[in-house]
Design a protein around this motif. Sequence first.
Motif, short mmCIF file in Angstrom:
data_model
loop_
_atom_site.label_atom_id
_atom_site.label_comp_id
_atom_site.label_asym_id
_atom_site.label_seq_id
_atom_site.Cartn_x
_atom_site.Cartn_y
_atom_site.Cartn_z
N VAL A 1 -22.51 -0.52 -26.57
CA VAL A 1 -23.90 -0.30 -26.20
C VAL A 1 -24.42 -1.48 -25.39
CG1 VAL A 1 -26.23 -0.14 -27.11
CG2 VAL A 1 -24.45 1.29 -28.05
N LYS A 2 -24.00 -2.62 -25.84
CA LYS A 2 -24.47 -3.84 -25.18
C LYS A 2 -23.93 -3.94 -23.75
CE LYS A 2 -26.08 -8.10 -25.11
NZ LYS A 2 -27.25 -8.79 -25.52
N PHE A 3 -22.67 -3.58 -23.58
CA PHE A 3 -22.06 -3.70 -22.25
C PHE A 3 -21.55 -2.34 -21.79
CE2 PHE A 3 -21.12 -7.61 -24.62
CZ PHE A 3 -21.85 -8.51 -23.88
N MET B 1 -20.47 7.04 -23.35
CA MET B 1 -20.23 6.07 -24.41
C MET B 1 -21.44 5.91 -25.32
SD MET B 1 -17.16 5.06 -24.37
CE MET B 1 -17.03 3.52 -25.23
N LYS B 2 -22.60 6.41 -24.89
CA LYS B 2 -23.77 6.25 -25.76
C LYS B 2 -23.63 7.10 -27.01
CE LYS B 2 -26.23 9.53 -22.90
NZ LYS B 2 -27.35 9.81 -22.04
N TYR B 3 -22.74 8.10 -26.96
CA TYR B 3 -22.53 8.90 -28.16
C TYR B 3 -21.42 8.34 -29.03
CZ TYR B 3 -25.28 12.30 -25.59
OH TYR B 3 -26.27 12.92 -24.90
N PHE B 4 -20.93 7.15 -28.69
CA PHE B 4 -19.74 6.62 -29.38
C PHE B 4 -19.91 6.60 -30.89
CE2 PHE B 4 -17.18 3.18 -31.13
CZ PHE B 4 -15.95 3.52 -30.65
N LEU C 1 -17.83 -1.62 -33.02
CA LEU C 1 -17.40 -1.35 -31.64
C LEU C 1 -18.56 -0.80 -30.84
CD1 LEU C 1 -13.87 0.31 -31.89
CD2 LEU C 1 -14.44 -1.79 -30.73
N ASN C 2 -19.35 0.06 -31.52
CA ASN C 2 -20.48 0.66 -30.85
C ASN C 2 -21.44 -0.42 -30.36
OD1 ASN C 2 -22.08 2.95 -30.10
ND2 ASN C 2 -23.49 2.26 -31.69
#
Lengths: 403, 502, 372
Positions: free
Chosen positions: C64-66, C212-215, C59-60
């Motif tokens: 990260v990509k979007f 979300m970068k810490y997902f 999922l990450n």
Amino acid sequence: MRKMIIVVLILAVIFFATSFEEIIRGRTEIETLYPITLAGIDNNQNGDTEYLISTVSPTTEEDAVKPNNIMTVAGKTGFDANRNIGMYAENDLYWGYAKYILIGEEASKESVFKYLDFFMRDNEPRMTLTPLIVKGMSSRELIGLLYEQNIDISNTVDNIIDNYAILSYAFEMPFVEFIDLMSDKKNGYLPCFELEDERLDIRIEHGGQEPEEGETLEGEHAKILRSVGYAIIKDDKVIDYILFEQGRGLNWIIDEIVSGTIVVEHEGVKYNLEIIEGGSKIVPKIKDEKLKAEIKVNVDNILTEISKQDIAIDDELMKTLERKSSEIVKKEVMEVIDLVQKHEIDIIGIGDKFYHRYPVKWEKKYKEKWEDIFPKLDIEVTVDSTIERSARFYESILSGEVK
Amino acid sequence: MKKETNTKEKPSVKDSLLDQWVENLEINSDNLKKILSKSADFISKPVTINSKLNIVVHMFFIDGLINHQQISELILKPLVNDVRLVNVKDEKSLFNYIEQGVVYFSAQNTLTNMYEITDAILSGNVVIIFNELNKAIAFDTKGFQMRSITTPTEETSLKGSKDTFVETIRVNTATVRRKIKSTNLIIEDMTIGYMSNTLVSIVYMDNMVSKVTLNELIERLKSIDTQEVIFPGIIEEHIIEDRYASFPQVNYTEKPDKFCISVLDGKIGLIIDGIPFTLILPTTIVDFFQTTDDYTSSRFVASAFRIMRYTLAALALFITGYFITITTFHQLLLPPDLAISIITSREGVPFPMFLEIIVLVLAFQVLIEAGTRIYSSIGGMVTLVGALVVGDAAVNAKFVSPAAVVVVAIAAIANYAIPNRDFANSLWLWQFIMILLSSIIGLFGLVIGLILLVYSLASVEVLGVPYLSPFVNSNTKDAFKDSIIRPPLDKKTNPDYIQRTK
Amino acid sequence: MEKRKGKIGINTAFIMFLIIVFSPSARIFGTYTALKADQAGWLSPIVAFLVMAYLVIELNNLFVKFPSLSLMEIYEKVTGKILAKVIALVYLIWIIILTGLNLKSYTMRLSTAVYPNIQENIFLIITLVIIGGLIVKAGFVVASRMFKIFFWITALGFFVLCGVLFPNISINKLTPISYLDIIPIFEGSIAIIAIWSYITLLFIMSENIIGMKYFKKRGLQIVGYLYLAVTLLLVCLIGNSGSYVLSRSTFPYLLTVEQMILLETITGLEAILVVLWILSDFALVTVLILTSLKLVKYIFNLEDTTMFTNLVTIIAFYTTNLIANNYYTMRDFSYNYVYMINIIIFIIIPVLMSWFNKLRTKAQKALAKNSN
């Protein structure tokens, strides 16, 4: 917040609408309950009403003469009988406070789970309900006889069970443990109670209650409830009892000893040992496809009484006492083992020990054949009894000179 | 050089016009008398400076607002006695002399329009009007009778300072200044209320305060359009966002030390003239569980007390509802022995349990209400009668059962242990809601009450800060520092929400 | 101010995840793992943990990509608009069924466990009125705050219960473990994976979550905590009641807690459990309704979905009454279909998307190289 007020109003309208009373039937004022603290269950030979439930409930009026109200009603099922009692009760029958359920002798010899199912499945009785077997009579009779003597029945049972540890003849077993015990082969055991005629050596009077005329504890009607040991259940039926010291023998094996006394006779003198700690370990062994179990019992004692004075207490005497007490314990244990092997039921959990020690071999090889193996299983018992210390005096009190 | 507006009649209703009218009036003693002379406490006094040249100035003040001694010693005496003044030739030189400081008074002001003059007089100045010059000078001689600084009555503390705020705003700001001697302490003034013209001071630390919150507060204060600010409630209602929420969203204090601690933490204080309570903003739920004593006792003791306060708040909220629940719906939850003793004790009580509890809860609150408002001479009687009736007679008469009395008393005592009364009162309100819900549908109702309570708390924001901070929006461990556990004082930081929006 | 922005932090989102899985965990895991893996049931979470860690990583990759897109928009980027809408529709239908299922089990549990004489619908109506009328309308941020408070309450209650249950554990009921248990452990983990897959459900709303970068980091942490908590739960349940009793019980946790008597007098600890259940179920149903609104918004390209709240709530009410009439059918339905569909929808689809996305980027890179 304004929305919240609106929502609360909507809820209020729902609640107080005309159907309110019909929707919510859960409300019962506590004083309208008829709380049952103990119940007995028997089989009834009369036609299709097989179940006979007797209930004991404490009297809540302040000036009540008797401590309990009792009722007995029959029904087609346990639940049916329960509802029938509800018909006659002055208030709403309530099982939530019931602590003990007595199973009469006849019923217990027919089927234990048949009569217990309602109490286990229904969600009103608590899971902490403790089943007990009545030896020698129906539970109805037992409750009736105790009622006549103005004895608070559930309190008495409570006290006896609280005092189990003193003699370690039996121990309390709530539903879940019982189900777990019975889970494999429908074999197990339950503590059992007996109503004894008053013997000369027991006399109990309660200071708090003034006995009514003709209702004293003395006399030929006086009966005393006591815990006598275990009832052995095979295939859901009670088949035998292990009583008193034998009961303690079972407790040795299943490691439930808390305390107790051992009386050792040596050269005509009685030495009383108090068990302060007892433990046991079952060691299963498989050697060359041959199964063997070793039961190691460990007893720690205190010397609490000597019946004769001027006895020199020395190492030798201690050794002898330890040896003799070991023999006594070993005899207790062996009796139980012989009994269960005779009945071909592994209620002492030796199979379980094999399972825990050799899970793979057990699952693959022995699990299926265990019923055949167990009666012939070689079970070795070793008892190691030590006398830790004497209590207040280490010598005989009148022993003349102290070395 | 008569102004046109002078001839106009005094407008009666529209007050902004009235202000304008006053402002445009020409400065002279007659006009001033026209405005104010209807009041009995308005004093006008001509002072003859040079009797030969008949140079007369007019002196105006409100009796009771000024210090008579100061006027006679420091203003009248030089005016009449000073050699230079006695010999002045015209008002102009007189005016110049005074402006240069012949009258030895520190706080003097030259005023330029009528509005300022009336305002100065009404705020306790003495104004001298020079009719020929159409000018006026005001001397700040405030000297009205004011309450002296006493020990706190509403909030008591054991080791904290024992002074309180009083009704006079300048005394209060001075008290704050005395405690925080920093150039960063800013006291901004603002006048609110078109009738009462109440002075409101916004107090904050320039280097600590969150500018976002400050601007939000100033915006909201500016938007207040009200007649008078006699009670702080009018300001509170305009500051807060959610007027339907029952919990207090502004923290009041009468203790300067608490006020200063909050200001030093980066919060904003509001001091209102005429009100001995100050407001602290923004407020979160944590503030209502803290006392100044937390910072003077051992931190372990203080933390234990704080945890106890939270527990007691929960107890005060739920115990009555839960008691109804377990006695009328889920009797299984009661220990059997207790249940049987409750059954025995309720023998003969005709009312259902929830009715009993409701009546008792109301009775306790009525006792408090009566005790608060009644004359102190008969206050003792209220408690006596209350204790007798609620405690003993009602039980003996089988109106209520003893168990219910015990439970309601536990809830009431737990409620009294909450340091902030406003908060405790809202807890009481919610306790009542819990009772109603749980008497309808038991434990489920109680949980519904809990959910509604959490909802109403979660949707409140005070000046953009969530009311439930730091429990709902903080991720770092530091944010929880001074919430439930009192940290060592050298590790104490200002609240998380202030740091984040600074 | 935060309320107006409508966004929550990643930590809050994960705490929401913890609170929504509490109730299904408490009601399903005890019975299911005991049934499939007997005494070794408490080891099943290990498998689930590994699967979930993998899911988080995949999922990450997508997130990260979007960045700052919702999950459905990410799907759209990966597969194209039409397929994404179809998937969204499938998600929507399944989420509505899940809503009904969870509500059904919730009302059923309440009425059998604590309210034997009350009609189930009354709980359903009250719950839906509060969720649809208040919480969902107040928005994501207020809901997340409420759930954070619920989380504190739940954590406290859970640890109290564990503290009570822990001393009574019998090691005998948790052993022996041998290689024979490996397959049952895997079987037992299916339900756990199926419930933990709600992480995808929650992150359908990923555009409303900041940080979300810490997902990955936070996600792995949270899954780790969850693993510990669920293992603790299963050890307490199996160690107290034994797998034999548990595998036959309707409400394993309730059954186990009911046996506890503190200090020989204090009973009724199950009240704590019932409170935690209701709170967690409220959170779960709220999240389900919020996500379905999000999906409705995506499918029909709507700006504002407030008007649909009532509709979705009413649909949820009727699905609930349609789903199953009794406990036995519902249990069969759950065991046979629900868990598998959950795993397909919430785990396999996102993982496939991630793979597909990787392949596509690789292919694009290769193409770019070739053309150069």
